[in-house]
Scaffold this motif. Structure first.
Motif, PDB file in Angstrom:
ATOM      1  N   LEU A 141       0.833  -1.209   0.000  1.00 34.71           N
ATOM      2  CA  LEU A 141       0.000   0.000   0.000  1.00 34.71           C
ATOM      3  C   LEU A 141       0.868   1.259   0.000  1.00 34.71           C
ATOM      4  CD1 LEU A 141      -2.766  -1.053   2.555  1.00 34.71           C
ATOM      5  CD2 LEU A 141      -2.892  -1.049   0.056  1.00 34.71           C
ATOM      6  N   ILE A 142       1.977   1.219   0.720  1.00 37.38           N
ATOM      7  CA  ILE A 142       2.881   2.383   0.745  1.00 37.38           C
ATOM      8  C   ILE A 142       3.487   2.599  -0.640  1.00 37.38           C
ATOM      9  CG2 ILE A 142       5.035   3.284   1.706  1.00 37.38           C
ATOM     10  CD1 ILE A 142       4.325   1.854   4.323  1.00 37.38           C
ATOM     11  N   GLN A 143       3.840   1.503  -1.319  1.00 40.67           N
ATOM     12  CA  GLN A 143       4.375   1.626  -2.675  1.00 40.67           C
ATOM     13  C   GLN A 143       3.345   2.255  -3.617  1.00 40.67           C
ATOM     14  OE1 GLN A 143       5.595  -2.071  -4.420  1.00 40.67           O
ATOM     15  NE2 GLN A 143       6.505  -1.108  -6.219  1.00 40.67           N
ATOM     16  N   ASN A 144       2.087   1.847  -3.490  1.00 40.05           N
ATOM     17  CA  ASN A 144       1.033   2.460  -4.294  1.00 40.05           C
ATOM     18  C   ASN A 144       0.920   3.953  -4.012  1.00 40.05           C
ATOM     19  OD1 ASN A 144       0.424   0.033  -5.469  1.00 40.05           O
ATOM     20  ND2 ASN A 144      -1.408  -0.344  -4.255  1.00 40.05           N
ATOM     21  N   ALA A 145       1.059   4.326  -2.727  1.00 38.97           N
ATOM     22  CA  ALA A 145       0.989   5.734  -2.361  1.00 38.97           C
ATOM     23  C   ALA A 145       2.154   6.524  -2.944  1.00 38.97           C
ATOM     24  CB  ALA A 145       0.965   5.872  -0.831  1.00 38.97           C
ATOM     25  N   VAL A 146       3.332   5.911  -2.930  1.00 37.55           N
ATOM     26  CA  VAL A 146       4.517   6.572  -3.506  1.00 37.55           C
ATOM     27  C   VAL A 146       4.321   6.790  -5.007  1.00 37.55           C
ATOM     28  CG1 VAL A 146       6.964   6.280  -4.008  1.00 37.55           C
ATOM     29  CG2 VAL A 146       6.088   5.724  -1.736  1.00 37.55           C
ATOM     30  N   GLN A 147       3.820   5.787  -5.697  1.00 39.28           N
ATOM     31  CA  GLN A 147       3.600   5.915  -7.140  1.00 39.28           C
ATOM     32  C   GLN A 147       2.542   6.959  -7.450  1.00 39.28           C
ATOM     33  OE1 GLN A 147       2.698   2.018  -8.650  1.00 39.28           O
ATOM     34  NE2 GLN A 147       4.734   1.199  -8.236  1.00 39.28           N
ATOM     35  N   ALA A 148       1.471   6.988  -6.640  1.00 37.85           N
ATOM     36  CA  ALA A 148       0.408   7.976  -6.872  1.00 37.85           C
ATOM     37  C   ALA A 148       0.942   9.391  -6.681  1.00 37.85           C
ATOM     38  CB  ALA A 148      -0.763   7.714  -5.924  1.00 37.85           C
ATOM     39  N   SER A 149       1.796   9.607  -5.674  1.00 39.42           N
ATOM     40  CA  SER A 149       2.371  10.933  -5.452  1.00 39.42           C
ATOM     41  C   SER A 149       3.298  11.326  -6.597  1.00 39.42           C
ATOM     42  CB  SER A 149       3.122  10.961  -4.118  1.00 39.42           C
ATOM     43  OG  SER A 149       2.243  10.779  -3.031  1.00 39.42           O
ATOM     44  N   LYS A 150       4.113  10.371  -7.070  1.00 40.93           N
ATOM     45  CA  LYS A 150       5.040  10.680  -8.166  1.00 40.93           C
ATOM     46  C   LYS A 150       4.294  11.054  -9.442  1.00 40.93           C
ATOM     47  CE  LYS A 150       9.036   7.968  -6.656  1.00 40.93           C
ATOM     48  NZ  LYS A 150       9.924   6.813  -6.963  1.00 40.93           N
ATOM     49  N   GLU A 151       3.151  10.414  -9.684  1.00 37.14           N
ATOM     50  CA  GLU A 151       2.379  10.743 -10.877  1.00 37.14           C
ATOM     51  C   GLU A 151       1.813  12.160 -10.813  1.00 37.14           C
ATOM     52  OE1 GLU A 151      -0.601   7.823 -11.455  1.00 37.14           O
ATOM     53  OE2 GLU A 151       0.801   6.280 -12.137  1.00 37.14           O
ATOM     54  N   ASN A 152       1.738  12.706  -9.593  1.00 36.54           N
ATOM     55  CA  ASN A 152       1.261  14.080  -9.415  1.00 36.54           C
ATOM     56  C   ASN A 152       2.421  15.023  -9.114  1.00 36.54           C
ATOM     57  OD1 ASN A 152      -0.915  15.910  -9.411  1.00 36.54           O
ATOM     58  ND2 ASN A 152      -1.082  15.830  -7.176  1.00 36.54           N
ATOM     59  N   ASN A 153       3.656  14.615  -9.530  1.00 35.10           N
ATOM     60  CA  ASN A 153       4.871  15.423  -9.346  1.00 35.10           C
ATOM     61  C   ASN A 153       5.112  15.766  -7.880  1.00 35.10           C
ATOM     62  OD1 ASN A 153       5.310  15.547 -12.173  1.00 35.10           O
ATOM     63  ND2 ASN A 153       3.829  17.235 -12.345  1.00 35.10           N
ATOM     64  N   SER A 154       4.943  14.784  -7.024  1.00 36.66           N
ATOM     65  CA  SER A 154       5.197  14.960  -5.604  1.00 36.66           C
ATOM     66  C   SER A 154       5.948  13.749  -5.089  1.00 36.66           C
ATOM     67  CB  SER A 154       3.875  15.135  -4.838  1.00 36.66           C
ATOM     68  OG  SER A 154       4.121  15.190  -3.436  1.00 36.66           O
ATOM     69  N   ASP A 155       6.786  13.946  -4.095  1.00 36.77           N
ATOM     70  CA  ASP A 155       7.520  12.836  -3.487  1.00 36.77           C
ATOM     71  C   ASP A 155       7.166  12.685  -2.011  1.00 36.77           C
ATOM     72  OD1 ASP A 155       8.660  15.125  -2.571  1.00 36.77           O
ATOM     73  OD2 ASP A 155      10.729  14.586  -3.055  1.00 36.77           O
ATOM     74  N   LYS A 156       5.984  13.190  -1.645  1.00 32.72           N
ATOM     75  CA  LYS A 156       5.558  13.165  -0.247  1.00 32.72           C
ATOM     76  C   LYS A 156       4.537  12.054  -0.013  1.00 32.72           C
ATOM     77  CE  LYS A 156       4.394  16.956   1.710  1.00 32.72           C
ATOM     78  NZ  LYS A 156       3.680  18.237   1.957  1.00 32.72           N
TER      79      LYS A 156
END
Length: 415
Positions: free
Chosen positions: A318-333
């Motif tokens: 789930l954390i990996q999914n969250a990281v990918q979702a943030s990166k797709e929105n130009n965020s690393d948070k």
């Protein structure tokens, strides 16, 4: 699991409602036939013009309702209630102008009660029963004293009224109970069918994962040997990084084997809240070093969860999914937090992506959802793991931005 929705018990398809409207056409035809036979065959003295006007009004309203409910949409229970009340109204009017409670067709007032027992909730069924009883009582009390006392018919009419009351109670108690049991059975069968399909998908995924892990063992071992030989001939920092990543893959493969053995033996243990959060934080730092992870973690050595080795992979997924979702929105948070309420541990993972659609919120975790980034399969596997561990899973969009996953697990006091 997901955003609050209106309970399905309050919504039904209009297919059944349209069927009731079609059946009313036949009932209206029978009413007209009875009126005509009574007028020209038996030659009773009734207000036939008024009766025909009532039938015409009922037919006009039914035609309008037929065109309103032709489409395919949901119908609220209140719309079923309105149809049944219309039937009671028109039937009462017909009976009122056809000798009232003395009419042998007065028992037809039970028909709307029977329909309500199948289509409405218990509270609305009692309301319809009360309306039908009130209609019968109004017909009885509207009779003049001459009709009541003629040949001592008062006792007979009162007996007919009591018989109607008892018949209505039988319909409410028996038919309503049977209809409710059938609805529960249909709901149970539907849930069992969905759960079986979900379990078949999980078994297929598990089999595929085991085969893939078995096939990856040999190529990984060969890659490690080649990397070691290259390090002996060439000294380069990229080789050491490559070896580090290959070692990590080998470790994950070994963890998968250990996990499989523990699952076969159903091996579980108590893990303190502090150990759980420390290990989770270490795994996050190891797997996602480039992510700005915000921690708000509350530790405790006196509280523990009863779990096995599948918990950490499910959380990391789930954390990996969250990281990918943030990166797709130009965020690393990504934010990771927990809280303890009433002997329950709540772990919350929030990304800073674009959020999820309503359809995704409904489907993620319950079935495999086609996705370019693989969110559907990962969330499904994690959700299945949490269910097996007795944890609850909730997915929703944050009020500001991004999506939030919340896991609730039972805690045990080990002090």
């Amino acid at each position: 699991m997901l955003n609050p929705q209106m309970s399905l018990s309050y919504l039904q398809t209009n297919r059944h409602l349209l069927q009731l409207i079609k059946l009313r056409y036949g009932f209206i035809t029978l009413q007209l036939v009875v009126v005509l036979v009574t007028e020209f065959w038996f030659e009773y003295e009734l207000s036939y013009i008024t009766l025909k006007m009532i039938i015409a009004a009922e037919l006009a309203i039914n035609i309008v309702l037929f065109y309103v409910y032709r489409g395919n949409r949901n119908a609220h229970l209140a719309e079923y209630l309105l149809q049944i009340l219309l039937d009671i109204l028109f039937l009462t009017l017909m009976l009122y102008f056809a000798n009232g409670a003395t009419n042998p067709f007065v028992s037809l007032l039970l028909l709307p009660v029977a329909i309500a027992a199948v289509t409405l909730t218990r509270a609305w069924l009692l309301f319809v029963t009360f309306v039908a009883l009130a209609a019968y009582s109004a017909l009885l009390f509207s009779m003049d004293s001459h009709q009541l006392h003629m040949v001592d018919m008062q006792q007979h009419f009162t007996g007919m009224w009591l018989n109607f009351v008892l018949s209505a109670l039988v319909v409410v108690l028996v038919v309503a109970s049977l209809a409710q049991a059938m609805r529960h059975q249909e709901r149970f069968v539907s849930q069992a069918r969905e759960e079986q399909l979900r379990q078949e998908q999980l078994v297929a995924l598990g089999t595929t994962a085991a085969q893939f892990a078995h096939q990856m063992a040999t190529p990984l071992a060969t890659a490690n040997l080649l990397t070691e030989e290259l390090e002996l001939e060439y000294s380069h920092r990229y080789l050491s990084q490559l070896k580090e990543q290959l070692s990590l893959c080998s470790k994950r493969l070994q963890d998968f084997r250990v996990m499989s053995e523990e699952l076969k033996q159903n091996s579980k243990r108590y893990l303190s809240l502090t150990d759980l959060l420390v290990q989770l934080q270490q795994e996050v730092q190891l797997n996602f070093p480039d992510t700005q992870m915000g921690y708000q973690l509350e530790h405790s050595d006196t509280l523990a969860v009863y779990t096995d080795t599948t918990l950490f992979p499910a959380l990391l997924n789930l954390i990996q999914n969250a990281v990918q979702a943030s990166k797709e929105n130009n965020s690393d948070k990504v934010e990771l937090s927990n809280r303890v309420e009433e002997h329950q541990l709540f772990i919350t993972i929030r990304d800073f992506g674009k959020g999820l659609s309503e359809q995704s919120l409904l489907e993620l975790g319950s079935t495999i959802v086609k996705s370019e980034n693989g969110f559907g399969m990962g969330v499904l596997l994690s959700h299945a793991t949490f269910e097996r561990l007795g944890a609850q899973f909730r997915l929703y969009n944050h009020s500001d931005s991004g999506a939030v996953v919340e896991i609730a697990m039972n805690l045990v006091d080990v002090s």
